[in-house]
Design an enzyme around this catalytic site. Sequence first.
Site, PDB file in Angstrom:
ATOM      1  N   ASP A  95      11.850  10.114  -4.369  1.00 34.59           N
ATOM      2  CA  ASP A  95      10.705  10.081  -5.273  1.00 34.59           C
ATOM      3  C   ASP A  95       9.667  11.118  -4.847  1.00 34.59           C
ATOM      4  OD1 ASP A  95       9.975   8.740  -2.964  1.00 34.59           O
ATOM      5  OD2 ASP A  95       9.677   6.807  -3.929  1.00 34.59           O
TER       6      ASP A  95
ATOM      7  N   ASN B 106       6.152  -5.301  -3.268  1.00 34.29           N
ATOM      8  CA  ASN B 106       6.324  -5.888  -4.603  1.00 34.29           C
ATOM      9  C   ASN B 106       7.772  -5.742  -5.096  1.00 34.29           C
ATOM     10  OD1 ASN B 106       6.504  -3.176  -5.158  1.00 34.29           O
ATOM     11  ND2 ASN B 106       4.820  -3.100  -6.637  1.00 34.29           N
TER      12      ASN B 106
ATOM     13  N   HIS C 226       9.504  -2.921  -5.060  1.00 33.49           N
ATOM     14  CA  HIS C 226       9.891  -1.603  -5.573  1.00 33.49           C
ATOM     15  C   HIS C 226      10.878  -0.923  -4.624  1.00 33.49           C
ATOM     16  CE1 HIS C 226       6.164   0.565  -3.643  1.00 33.49           C
ATOM     17  NE2 HIS C 226       7.212   0.781  -2.886  1.00 33.49           N
TER      18      HIS C 226
ATOM     19  N   GLU D 262       8.823   0.506  -9.950  1.00 34.69           N
ATOM     20  CA  GLU D 262       7.890  -0.607  -9.863  1.00 34.69           C
ATOM     21  C   GLU D 262       8.419  -1.801 -10.660  1.00 34.69           C
ATOM     22  OE1 GLU D 262       5.679  -0.419  -7.680  1.00 34.69           O
ATOM     23  OE2 GLU D 262       4.058   0.997  -8.076  1.00 34.69           O
TER      24      GLU D 262
HETATM   25  C1  F6R Z   1       9.121   6.026  -0.216  1.00 27.67           C
HETATM   26  C2  F6R Z   1       9.407   5.004  -1.214  1.00 27.67           C
HETATM   27  C3  F6R Z   1       8.901   3.607  -1.115  1.00 27.67           C
HETATM   28  C4  F6R Z   1       8.827   3.066   0.324  1.00 27.67           C
HETATM   29  C5  F6R Z   1       8.230   1.656   0.343  1.00 27.67           C
HETATM   30  C6  F6R Z   1       8.046   1.151   1.750  1.00 27.67           C
HETATM   31  O1  F6R Z   1       9.738   7.254  -0.554  1.00 27.67           O
HETATM   32  O2  F6R Z   1      10.058   5.311  -2.144  1.00 27.67           O
HETATM   33  O3  F6R Z   1       9.707   2.772  -1.897  1.00 27.67           O
HETATM   34  O4  F6R Z   1      10.110   3.066   0.873  1.00 27.67           O
HETATM   35  O5  F6R Z   1       7.015   1.641  -0.338  1.00 27.67           O
HETATM   36  O6  F6R Z   1       7.091   1.937   2.396  1.00 27.67           O
HETATM   37  P1  F6R Z   1       6.767   1.741   3.947  1.00 27.67           P
HETATM   38  O7  F6R Z   1       7.997   2.153   4.670  1.00 27.67           O
HETATM   39  O8  F6R Z   1       5.611   2.653   4.237  1.00 27.67           O
HETATM   40  O9  F6R Z   1       6.459   0.289   4.136  1.00 27.67           O
END
Ligand code: F6R
Length: 246
Positions: free
Chosen positions: A71, A140, A142, A147
Amino acid sequence: MGTPTLIEVEDAEQFGAVVADYFSESIQQVSNKPTVVLPTGFTPLPFYKEVVERYQNGESYLNKFKYLALDEYLGLPEGDHRLFASWLSREILSPLSILNEDRIIFDSATSDTEGECARIEKAIEEKGRIDLAIIGLGSNGHIGFNEPGSHQDSKTRKIKLTLETREANSEYWGSLEDVPTHAMTLGIGTLKKAKKTLLMVLGKHKARILKDTLSKPVCVDIPSTYLQNQEHVTIIGDRDAFSEME
Ligand code: F6R
């Protein structure tokens, strides 16, 4: 339907080593350069550190892969330190000397998001597969920036980030104002093309959503539930992350 393999580790250091072992075995199993999805965020950092150390200590095969971005924020200029492409470059891609031609990344500054997302889908189609998707888990549910509300067959597309996600991301950059409002992400349907998937989860704050991911009915409200129907899923997490599982 596959049953995920669950691997519980003690702490961040062991986590880094166990994820690096999994990554290294997986890329060596594919004869021509595998396509690997890698995430940003806090969770993968011990893994990236470990892989870079192993590479610098002579495990030269660790850079034999093609990186596919999971992403990217939308609307940041080239060179902005918040670009996920820059973040990944700092943490793993440049230390491993991954060439630009082996990086499939989003153009954050594009004025044609549809065209840009179609270009990424086409690159995956041309390659014919995603060999390994390494992903993190949002509180959440995702995956990437899919989302809640994201369909199980969604394609790569533009997404409006939820306030919850922007608040979580403000931990990376210092303030909410520094977090873009929109992003582009591989879709859930796109990620389903992965031959193997590794979900990384660290910390008590992820325990509830990890439990829901594996035990709630598969639904759009918790995008990560798609993993229940995915073949060859491994989940590596620490004791805190697994603490709500029976
Ligand atoms: C990052 C991404 C997100 C993260 C998720 C967890 O490229 O796509 O889905 O993997 O938000 O983030 P952390 O590891 O910071 O808790």
